[in-house]
Structure formats: structure tokens, C-alpha cells
Scaffold this motif. Structure first.
Motif, PDB file in Angstrom:
ATOM      1  N   LEU A 187       0.841  -1.182   0.000  1.00 28.44           N
ATOM      2  CA  LEU A 187       0.000   0.000   0.000  1.00 28.44           C
ATOM      3  C   LEU A 187       0.882   1.240   0.000  1.00 28.44           C
ATOM      4  N   ASN A 188       0.880   1.961  -1.099  1.00 29.04           N
ATOM      5  CA  ASN A 188       1.636   3.212  -1.259  1.00 29.04           C
ATOM      6  C   ASN A 188       3.116   3.087  -0.942  1.00 29.04           C
ATOM      7  N   PRO A 189       3.809   2.105  -1.515  1.00 35.17           N
ATOM      8  CA  PRO A 189       5.250   2.005  -1.230  1.00 35.17           C
ATOM      9  C   PRO A 189       5.972   3.266  -1.700  1.00 35.17           C
ATOM     10  N   GLN A 190       7.019   3.630  -0.962  1.00 44.19           N
ATOM     11  CA  GLN A 190       7.718   4.889  -1.215  1.00 44.19           C
ATOM     12  C   GLN A 190       9.134   4.709  -1.753  1.00 44.19           C
ATOM     13  N   ILE A 191       9.769   3.600  -1.423  1.00 44.60           N
ATOM     14  CA  ILE A 191      11.195   3.429  -1.725  1.00 44.60           C
ATOM     15  C   ILE A 191      11.368   2.384  -2.829  1.00 44.60           C
ATOM     16  N   PRO A 192      11.879   2.793  -3.981  1.00 42.24           N
ATOM     17  CA  PRO A 192      11.975   1.858  -5.107  1.00 42.24           C
ATOM     18  C   PRO A 192      12.838   0.632  -4.823  1.00 42.24           C
ATOM     19  N   ASN A 193      13.905   0.806  -4.040  1.00 43.01           N
ATOM     20  CA  ASN A 193      14.784  -0.333  -3.736  1.00 43.01           C
ATOM     21  C   ASN A 193      14.021  -1.420  -2.988  1.00 43.01           C
ATOM     22  N   ASN A 194      13.162  -1.023  -2.039  1.00 42.62           N
ATOM     23  CA  ASN A 194      12.371  -2.013  -1.309  1.00 42.62           C
ATOM     24  C   ASN A 194      11.445  -2.769  -2.252  1.00 42.62           C
ATOM     25  N   THR A 195      10.736  -2.037  -3.093  1.00 40.38           N
ATOM     26  CA  THR A 195       9.804  -2.678  -4.017  1.00 40.38           C
ATOM     27  C   THR A 195      10.549  -3.560  -5.011  1.00 40.38           C
ATOM     28  N   GLY A 216       5.634   5.992  -4.543  1.00 40.83           N
ATOM     29  CA  GLY A 216       6.620   7.046  -4.330  1.00 40.83           C
ATOM     30  C   GLY A 216       7.699   7.063  -5.400  1.00 40.83           C
ATOM     31  N   PHE A 217       7.448   6.421  -6.526  1.00 43.58           N
ATOM     32  CA  PHE A 217       8.416   6.293  -7.605  1.00 43.58           C
ATOM     33  C   PHE A 217       7.671   5.857  -8.859  1.00 43.58           C
ATOM     34  N   GLU A 218       8.360   5.870  -9.969  1.00 39.80           N
ATOM     35  CA  GLU A 218       7.805   5.368 -11.228  1.00 39.80           C
ATOM     36  C   GLU A 218       8.212   3.908 -11.398  1.00 39.80           C
ATOM     37  N   LEU A 219       7.395   3.126 -12.043  1.00 41.51           N
ATOM     38  CA  LEU A 219       7.741   1.718 -12.263  1.00 41.51           C
ATOM     39  C   LEU A 219       8.929   1.548 -13.201  1.00 41.51           C
ATOM     40  N   THR A 220       9.342   2.623 -13.839  1.00 44.57           N
ATOM     41  CA  THR A 220      10.527   2.594 -14.696  1.00 44.57           C
ATOM     42  C   THR A 220      11.778   3.059 -13.945  1.00 44.57           C
ATOM     43  N   ASP A 221      11.655   3.350 -12.663  1.00 41.56           N
ATOM     44  CA  ASP A 221      12.749   3.879 -11.855  1.00 41.56           C
ATOM     45  C   ASP A 221      13.974   2.970 -11.930  1.00 41.56           C
ATOM     46  N   LYS A 222      15.143   3.563 -12.130  1.00 41.57           N
ATOM     47  CA  LYS A 222      16.366   2.766 -12.264  1.00 41.57           C
ATOM     48  C   LYS A 222      16.709   2.026 -10.976  1.00 41.57           C
ATOM     49  N   PHE A 247       0.865  -4.926   3.278  1.00 43.82           N
ATOM     50  CA  PHE A 247       1.806  -4.137   4.066  1.00 43.82           C
ATOM     51  C   PHE A 247       1.637  -2.656   3.751  1.00 43.82           C
ATOM     52  N   GLY A 248       1.808  -1.814   4.763  1.00 43.05           N
ATOM     53  CA  GLY A 248       1.723  -0.371   4.595  1.00 43.05           C
ATOM     54  C   GLY A 248       3.023   0.225   4.097  1.00 43.05           C
ATOM     55  N   ARG A 249       3.010   1.521   3.941  1.00 44.51           N
ATOM     56  CA  ARG A 249       4.191   2.201   3.395  1.00 44.51           C
ATOM     57  C   ARG A 249       5.299   2.337   4.435  1.00 44.51           C
ATOM     58  N   GLU A 250       6.484   2.572   3.945  1.00 43.13           N
ATOM     59  CA  GLU A 250       7.669   2.557   4.781  1.00 43.13           C
ATOM     60  C   GLU A 250       7.630   3.584   5.913  1.00 43.13           C
ATOM     61  N   ALA A 251       7.192   4.783   5.648  1.00 41.93           N
ATOM     62  CA  ALA A 251       7.278   5.850   6.646  1.00 41.93           C
ATOM     63  C   ALA A 251       6.327   5.674   7.822  1.00 41.93           C
ATOM     64  N   ASP A 252       5.116   5.200   7.554  1.00 36.72           N
ATOM     65  CA  ASP A 252       4.131   5.179   8.629  1.00 36.72           C
ATOM     66  C   ASP A 252       3.193   3.985   8.624  1.00 36.72           C
ATOM     67  N   GLY A 253       3.474   2.974   7.839  1.00 38.03           N
ATOM     68  CA  GLY A 253       2.679   1.751   7.872  1.00 38.03           C
ATOM     69  C   GLY A 253       1.283   1.929   7.322  1.00 38.03           C
ATOM     70  N   LEU A 254       0.348   1.159   7.865  1.00 36.16           N
ATOM     71  CA  LEU A 254      -1.046   1.216   7.428  1.00 36.16           C
ATOM     72  C   LEU A 254      -1.731   2.445   8.020  1.00 36.16           C
ATOM     73  N   PRO A 255      -2.679   3.021   7.295  1.00 40.02           N
ATOM     74  CA  PRO A 255      -3.429   4.163   7.841  1.00 40.02           C
ATOM     75  C   PRO A 255      -4.195   3.766   9.105  1.00 40.02           C
ATOM     76  N   GLN A 256      -4.226   4.663  10.079  1.00 37.80           N
ATOM     77  CA  GLN A 256      -4.885   4.384  11.354  1.00 37.80           C
ATOM     78  C   GLN A 256      -6.358   4.017  11.172  1.00 37.80           C
ATOM     79  N   GLU A 257      -7.054   4.694  10.253  1.00 39.91           N
ATOM     80  CA  GLU A 257      -8.471   4.397  10.048  1.00 39.91           C
ATOM     81  C   GLU A 257      -8.696   2.986   9.517  1.00 39.91           C
ATOM     82  N   LEU A 258      -7.732   2.448   8.796  1.00 42.75           N
ATOM     83  CA  LEU A 258      -7.819   1.056   8.340  1.00 42.75           C
ATOM     84  C   LEU A 258      -7.565   0.112   9.512  1.00 42.75           C
ATOM     85  N   LEU A 264      10.637  -2.657   5.163  1.00 47.41           N
ATOM     86  CA  LEU A 264       9.516  -3.253   4.439  1.00 47.41           C
ATOM     87  C   LEU A 264       9.916  -4.537   3.707  1.00 47.41           C
ATOM     88  N   ALA A 265      11.020  -4.515   2.994  1.00 51.21           N
ATOM     89  CA  ALA A 265      11.439  -5.710   2.256  1.00 51.21           C
ATOM     90  C   ALA A 265      11.732  -6.864   3.214  1.00 51.21           C
TER      91      ALA A 265
END
Length: 149
Positions: A7-15, A36-42, A99-110, A133-134
Motif C-alpha cells: 500500500l503506497n510504497p515509497q522506496i523503489p529499492n524495497n519494491t 513514491g516512484f515510477e515503475l521505470t525507476d532505475k 503491508f503499509g508504506r515505509e514511513a508510517d505503515g497502514l493508515p490508522q483508520e484502516l 519493508l522488504a
């Protein structure tokens, strides 16, 4: 086979690393935007090496869209905020591990709307807030595979 959902991953290396893990384990990767990145990210491609072309993956414009497309799926949500341990959880073939995003995990409301059967954590004893995350995906996926081997 299992399904890994980010869910909303931010770091391309992790993904990229998670994509490589999915290829190695025959898991399917699901990415929920915004990313948090493009799928073409190097960096994504570098972390996934030359395995990215073998990865089965899907993208979704929102969590709501993901849920609409997988209404009958069994989904286990991972959060450091959970009270139940994933060691006590039973994983089933074709299950979704979300899994939630690296900075703050899953949204609290979820998190607030999930049951203990749906929401689990990977326990740790050290002085950290969460796992990378990885690493968390690797730990959870291999436990699910172990239970179903």
C-alpha cells in the motif's frame, strides 16, 4: 502461491527487492497507488535485477479499487500497531499479505476497522519501531510458505 500487497510504497529499492522475492517464490505482487516512484525507476530495476521481467504484478489506483477487485480474498494486514503475532496466524494458499508504506505503515483508520484475525504484527525485541519493508515481507512470506509446504 501467495499475493504480496504494498500500500503506497515509497522506496523503489524495497519494491525492487520484494519483486525479486516474488519471482523467487512464485508470489504475485500487487501495488496500490500512489507510489513514491515510477515503475521505470532505475533503482527499482536495479534492486529487482533482471528478474523484473518475470514478475507477475498488478497496480491499483486506490485501496478501495483493490478491495473491489478482490472482494472474496482472504487478506492479512501487517502492522507494528497490531496486538496479535503472525506466529499465531494460519496462512492459506492464495492469501493476500498486505503491508503499509515505509514511513508510517497502514493508515490508522484502516487499522481501527480490522479484527485480530485480520491484523497481525511481526514481533521484535530490539529498540526499533518496525522492520524494513522488504525484510518484513520476506519474514511473513516465508512463514506463510512454511505453513503450506
Amino acid at each position: 502461491m501467495f499475493n504480496i500487497v504494498l500500500l503506497n510504497p515509497q522506496i523503489p529499492n524495497n519494491t525492487g527487492n520484494i519483486g525479486r522475492l516474488c519471482v523467487a517464490t512464485n508470489a504475485i505482487l500487487h501495488l496500490i497507488e500512489p507510489l513514491g516512484f515510477e515503475l521505470t525507476d532505475k533503482y527499482l530495476k536495479r534492486a529487482g535485477l533482471d528478474y523484473w521481467q518475470h514478475l507477475e504484478y498488478y497496480t491499483y489506483p486506490s485501496l478501495e479499487n483493490f478491495h473491489e477487485k478482490h472482494q472474496n480474498a482472504k487478506i492479512t494486514y501487517f502492522s507494528a500497531k497490531a496486538s496479535a503475532s503472525f506466529w499465531d496466524h494460519t496462512f492459506e494458499e492464495n492469501q493476500f499479505l498486505l503491508f503499509g508504506r515505509e514511513a508510517d505503515g497502514l493508515p490508522q483508520e484502516l487499522v481501527e476497522n480490522l479484527t485480530e484475525e485480520e491484523l497481525v504484527k511481526i514481533p521484535f525485541k530490539g529498540q526499533v519501531r518496525s522492520f524494513n519493508l522488504a525484510n518484513a515481507v520476506s519474514i511473513a512470506l516465508f512463514e506463510a510458505i512454511r505453513q503450506n509446504s
